[in-house]
Design an enzyme around this catalytic site. Structure first.
Site, PDB file in Angstrom:
ATOM      1  N   ASN A 165       0.847  -1.185   0.000  1.00  0.00           N
ATOM      2  CA  ASN A 165       0.000   0.000   0.000  1.00  0.00           C
ATOM      3  C   ASN A 165       0.889   1.244   0.000  1.00  0.00           C
ATOM      4  O   ASN A 165       2.046   1.186   0.423  1.00  0.00           O
ATOM      5  CB  ASN A 165      -0.905   0.009   1.239  1.00  0.00           C
ATOM      6  CG  ASN A 165      -1.883   1.172   1.222  1.00  0.00           C
ATOM      7  OD1 ASN A 165      -2.471   1.486   0.184  1.00  0.00           O
ATOM      8  ND2 ASN A 165      -2.065   1.825   2.367  1.00  0.00           N
ATOM      9  N   HIS A 222       0.794   5.284   1.351  1.00  0.00           N
ATOM     10  CA  HIS A 222       0.050   6.145   2.272  1.00  0.00           C
ATOM     11  C   HIS A 222       0.687   7.528   2.293  1.00  0.00           C
ATOM     12  O   HIS A 222       1.914   7.653   2.444  1.00  0.00           O
ATOM     13  CB  HIS A 222       0.055   5.552   3.681  1.00  0.00           C
ATOM     14  CG  HIS A 222      -0.741   6.348   4.653  1.00  0.00           C
ATOM     15  ND1 HIS A 222      -2.112   6.354   4.670  1.00  0.00           N
ATOM     16  CD2 HIS A 222      -0.347   7.197   5.645  1.00  0.00           C
ATOM     17  CE1 HIS A 222      -2.538   7.161   5.628  1.00  0.00           C
ATOM     18  NE2 HIS A 222      -1.492   7.688   6.240  1.00  0.00           N
ATOM     19  N   SER A 281       4.731   7.137   2.271  1.00  0.00           N
ATOM     20  CA  SER A 281       5.338   5.858   2.656  1.00  0.00           C
ATOM     21  C   SER A 281       4.732   4.716   1.846  1.00  0.00           C
ATOM     22  O   SER A 281       3.512   4.649   1.680  1.00  0.00           O
ATOM     23  CB  SER A 281       5.090   5.569   4.139  1.00  0.00           C
ATOM     24  OG  SER A 281       5.495   6.636   4.967  1.00  0.00           O
ATOM     25  N   ASP A 283      -2.704   0.992   8.180  1.00  0.00           N
ATOM     26  CA  ASP A 283      -1.512   1.793   7.879  1.00  0.00           C
ATOM     27  C   ASP A 283      -0.361   1.476   8.831  1.00  0.00           C
ATOM     28  O   ASP A 283       0.481   2.338   9.098  1.00  0.00           O
ATOM     29  CB  ASP A 283      -1.828   3.290   7.917  1.00  0.00           C
ATOM     30  CG  ASP A 283      -2.878   3.700   6.901  1.00  0.00           C
ATOM     31  OD1 ASP A 283      -2.928   3.091   5.821  1.00  0.00           O
ATOM     32  OD2 ASP A 283      -3.668   4.613   7.190  1.00  0.00           O
TER      33      ASP A 283
END
Length: 217
Positions: free
Chosen positions: A108, A110, A137, A146
């Site tokens: 992912n 973020h 990030s 997260d």
């Protein structure tokens, strides 16, 4: 051997485009084999169509529970036998069962310097806090929102008169640089996540990465 990448989106898909471009330029030894959105008629689906990539909508509004939605989404992903699942602006909180199904092969991005500003509205929160540095990030996905181990960060300055849109634009530019790079590391077998007793760590070239991920220094 070229690796298979499935990308999940919810909107415009600019990070999707950056990854597609890197694949087509042979900067990533892999191919985006499918793009899946939880929302219909978003521009990211048109990006996939423009590159003849299989694309589908699994609309979260069609499911009564988060668990039912995630189970169907996982089934659709599995149809493509991906080596890597990439969340690119996919605006859903994933269930633990879904995360466990793809553990160690889901990334992912973020828009903050994790662990700061988990969740939403990160740019305005950085401005309100008086931060002079903000960023983005890339991290592995774990059940903690997260909270998976960070692989790579990029920093941008925060100027006195910045709006959240100003800061978002600066961060997006860095997103498009670092996300394809991290995807490349993964498909080359250089990047992995290892877990022990609920502790998750990212490894690059067999070396454990620190809290802020890879640092050339």
């Amino acid at each position: 051997m070229s690796k298979k990448i499935v990308v999940l989106i919810s909107g415009n898909g600019s990070n999707l485009q950056a990854i597609i471009d890197a694949c087509e330029a042979n900067k990533i030894n892999g191919d985006v084999v499918a793009v899946i959105s939880n929302k219909p008629q978003v521009y990211g689906l048109e990006r996939a169509q423009n590159h003849d990539i299989v694309h589908a909508v699994v609309n979260h509004r069609d499911y009564d529970t988060r668990e039912a939605y995630d189970a169907q989404l996982a089934n659709v992903i599995d149809e493509h036998c991906p080596d890597l699942v990439v969340l690119a602006g996919f605006m859903r909180i994933l269930t633990e069962a879904f995360v466990e199904r793809f553990a160690g092969k889901m990334l992912n991005i973020h828009p903050s310097l994790l662990p700061k500003y988990q969740g939403l509205n990160t740019h305005q929160r950085a401005i309100d806090a008086g931060d002079t540095v903000h960023g983005v990030s890339v991290h592995f996905v774990t059940a903690q929102l997260d909270g998976g181990p960070v692989v790579l960060q990029a920093k941008v300055p925060v100027f006195d008169n910045d709006t959240s849109d100003d800061l978002a634009a600066r961060v997006h530019e860095q997103e498009h640089r670092i996300y394809p790079l991290v995807v490349s590391w993964f498909v080359e077998g250089r990047l992995s996540m290892q877990s022990c007793n609920d502790k998750h760590e990212a490894f690059l070239d067999n070396s454990v990465l620190g809290e802020e991920g890879y640092s050339p220094n």
